[in-house]
Design a protein around this motif. Structure first.
Motif, PDB file in Angstrom:
ATOM      1  N   SER A  18      70.919  77.354  12.608  1.00 55.49           N
ATOM      2  CA  SER A  18      69.731  76.869  13.302  1.00 55.49           C
ATOM      3  C   SER A  18      70.017  76.761  14.783  1.00 55.49           C
ATOM      4  O   SER A  18      71.160  76.898  15.232  1.00 55.49           O
ATOM      5  CB  SER A  18      69.310  75.509  12.762  1.00 55.49           C
ATOM      6  OG  SER A  18      70.377  74.600  12.921  1.00 55.49           O
ATOM      7  N   SER A  53      74.153  76.015  21.221  1.00 54.87           N
ATOM      8  CA  SER A  53      73.358  75.538  20.092  1.00 54.87           C
ATOM      9  C   SER A  53      74.271  75.032  18.982  1.00 54.87           C
ATOM     10  O   SER A  53      75.265  75.647  18.653  1.00 54.87           O
ATOM     11  CB  SER A  53      72.470  76.666  19.558  1.00 54.87           C
ATOM     12  OG  SER A  53      71.537  77.040  20.535  1.00 54.87           O
ATOM     13  N   GLU A  59      66.402  73.979  13.301  1.00 59.79           N
ATOM     14  CA  GLU A  59      65.916  75.238  13.846  1.00 59.79           C
ATOM     15  C   GLU A  59      64.505  75.057  14.389  1.00 59.79           C
ATOM     16  O   GLU A  59      63.631  74.503  13.725  1.00 59.79           O
ATOM     17  CB  GLU A  59      65.918  76.309  12.755  1.00 59.79           C
ATOM     18  CG  GLU A  59      65.505  77.678  13.263  1.00 59.79           C
ATOM     19  CD  GLU A  59      65.518  78.726  12.160  1.00 59.79           C
ATOM     20  OE1 GLU A  59      66.197  79.734  12.312  1.00 59.79           O
ATOM     21  OE2 GLU A  59      64.850  78.500  11.133  1.00 59.79           O
ATOM     22  N   GLY A  63      64.337  79.735  17.602  1.00 56.77           N
ATOM     23  CA  GLY A  63      65.451  80.162  16.754  1.00 56.77           C
ATOM     24  C   GLY A  63      64.978  80.890  15.517  1.00 56.77           C
ATOM     25  O   GLY A  63      65.583  81.873  15.090  1.00 56.77           O
ATOM     26  N   ALA A  64      63.883  80.423  14.918  1.00 57.79           N
ATOM     27  CA  ALA A  64      63.354  81.051  13.715  1.00 57.79           C
ATOM     28  C   ALA A  64      62.894  82.481  13.990  1.00 57.79           C
ATOM     29  O   ALA A  64      63.148  83.394  13.196  1.00 57.79           O
ATOM     30  CB  ALA A  64      62.200  80.218  13.154  1.00 57.79           C
ATOM     31  N   ARG A  67      65.961  84.698  14.590  1.00 63.86           N
ATOM     32  CA  ARG A  67      66.636  84.998  13.330  1.00 63.86           C
ATOM     33  C   ARG A  67      65.839  86.011  12.513  1.00 63.86           C
ATOM     34  O   ARG A  67      66.390  86.936  11.925  1.00 63.86           O
ATOM     35  CB  ARG A  67      66.827  83.697  12.533  1.00 63.86           C
ATOM     36  CG  ARG A  67      67.301  83.901  11.103  1.00 63.86           C
ATOM     37  CD  ARG A  67      67.451  82.583  10.368  1.00 63.86           C
ATOM     38  NE  ARG A  67      66.234  81.779  10.385  1.00 63.86           N
ATOM     39  CZ  ARG A  67      65.185  82.003   9.600  1.00 63.86           C
ATOM     40  NH1 ARG A  67      65.176  83.033   8.744  1.00 63.86           N
ATOM     41  NH2 ARG A  67      64.130  81.210   9.656  1.00 63.86           N
ATOM     42  N   SER A 195      63.748  78.361   6.601  1.00 64.07           N
ATOM     43  CA  SER A 195      62.827  77.380   7.169  1.00 64.07           C
ATOM     44  C   SER A 195      61.950  76.682   6.130  1.00 64.07           C
ATOM     45  O   SER A 195      61.572  75.523   6.309  1.00 64.07           O
ATOM     46  CB  SER A 195      61.915  78.047   8.207  1.00 64.07           C
ATOM     47  OG  SER A 195      62.667  78.545   9.290  1.00 64.07           O
TER      48      SER A 195
END
Length: 407
Positions: A18, A53, A59, A63-64, A67, A195
């Motif tokens: 995250s 981070s 997260e 970040g999501a 990713r 998530s």
């Protein structure tokens, strides 16, 4: 040297669980106006920020998205063959007129015995036809009583509630089937494990489970969509539609809508601000969800959907609107329906909770005034399924699903 740095950062993104980076303060603006829409440039964090981070931090949306982009690049490589089922789902144009199960479920056309979209529609009596002709003469042809839809957002956790696991179930298909049996019109199945705690296998099993109990309810894939291959994943899994987040896709939203239309996949565009709703309307989105939750900051603005309700046409128009985000009680749902929304999305509140039947009944056991009447001060007036005024809100009525019922 730059290539090596980029490769190193990609590896860090792959293994990091995250990001704890907060959005820039420059993105904080009026919620009725708009913050800058996320695009591929604005989501790229500086290398120093990425390195600082914490792996144990929650997260955020930046970040999501980062990713998800990395994951989809790997997935695209694995499914590069033109004969791959996912590529084939994306590559074939929909022929003929496909049944719009999602739109029909959101408008509950199958519960309206006189709706032309209902295969079992009845013929209207001469009195009804005469009444409709008079309403047409007065510009009120579409001003008929509405039926609200209930949409359940199935998820174990959420970006909005970091580190909180608020639902524990073996498979989303079991929850989807149970919710549809209780009366849910649409189910969102989250497929992002990091998530939201779901995966694509649960979407496929949910489609099969829902089809087994109700052929009219719709199943929608919910994900952080950043790549067109995710549309192929939804289509190949048998989903009726997919959720696109306006703040994530930005100017690419129209391209995603066009591809979805070509392959026969219905779309719900999630918006939070005035500018996002306007962008969705300009892109000819027909299903729009207004969320009280700001995806950029994570902040909950309880009346945001109510404030934006006036942006849409009246009852029966081409735009289907739903609202959600932080809905915790039935009064909030009734308010959203009263101001003109066609349906309400509820997630955390009904996940693993005995409240689900109460919430579903609160939507389905009543009819609604036309959206054109939403400003007439009649929000507290409730109508039963036949359009008759009820003596009061339907609260405290005993039910077989109550907590204290003897089993």
């Amino acid at each position: 040297m730059h290539c090596l740095l980029a490769l190193s950062l990609a590896c860090i993104l792959c293994i990091a669980n995250s990001f704890s980076t907060a959005p820039s303060s420059t993105t904080k603006k009026s919620h009725v106006c708009s913050h800058p829409i996320i695009n591929h440039e604005s989501i790229i964090l500086s290398s120093s920020t990425q390195l600082q981070s914490s792996r144990n931090g929650a997260e955020d949306i930046y970040g999501a998205v980062h990713r998800k982009e990395y994951e989809m690049k790997r997935l695209s490589t694995q499914h590069a063959s033109l004969s791959d089922p996912i590529r084939m789902a994306m590559g074939y144009a929909q022929e003929g007129i496909e049944r719009k199960r999602l739109a029909a479920a959101l408008r509950r056309v199958y519960d309206d015995p006189y709706n032309p979209a209902n295969p079992d529609a009845k013929e209207k009596s001469p009195e009804q036809l005469e009444r409709e002709e008079k309403m047409l003469e007065n510009g009120l042809a579409e001003a008929t009583m509405r039926r609200g839809s209930f949409i359940v957002d199935i998820k174990r956790r959420s970006l909005s509630y970091p580190r909180e696991q608020f639902a524990r179930y073996d498979d989303a298909s079991l929850v989807a089937e149970a919710m549809v049996r209780l009366g849910a019109d649409v189910v969102f199945v989250n497929v992002d494990y990091h998530s939201y705690g779901g995966d694509l296998g649960e979407l496929k099993s949910a489609v099969k489970a829902v089809r087994g109990v109700n052929n009219e309810a719709a199943v929608v894939m919910k994900d952080i969509v950043v790549d067109e291959i995710q549309l192929g994943l939804a289509k190949e899994a048998g989903a009726d539609g997919i959720v696109l987040i306006a703040s994530v896709l930005g100017p690419a939203l129209e391209n995603f809508l066009n591809l979805a239309t070509i392959i026969g996949l219905e779309v719900i565009v999630e918006c939070h601000t005035y500018n996002e709703v306007k962008a969705a309307l300009d892109a000819l989105a027909t299903n729009i969800m207004v969320s009280n939750r700001d995806r950029i900051t994570g902040e909950l603005i309880p009346d945001q959907a109510v404030k934006l309700a006036g942006m849409f046409p009246g009852s029966g128009g081409p735009i289907i609107t739903i609202a959600g985000g932080g809905v915790t009680n039935t009064d909030q749902m009734k308010k959203l329906l009263a101001v003109g929304y066609d349906g309400v999305v509820v997630g955390k509140t009904v996940m693993g909770s005995p409240k689900a039947p109460e919430f579903i009944r609160a939507v389905r056991d009543r009819t609604l005034l036309p959206a054109e009447f939403s400003q007439w001060g009649l929000d507290d007036v409730e109508f039963d399924v036949d359009g008759n005024v009820m003596s009061g809100p339907k609260k405290g009525i005993p039910s077989a699903t109550d907590d204290d019922v003897f089993m």
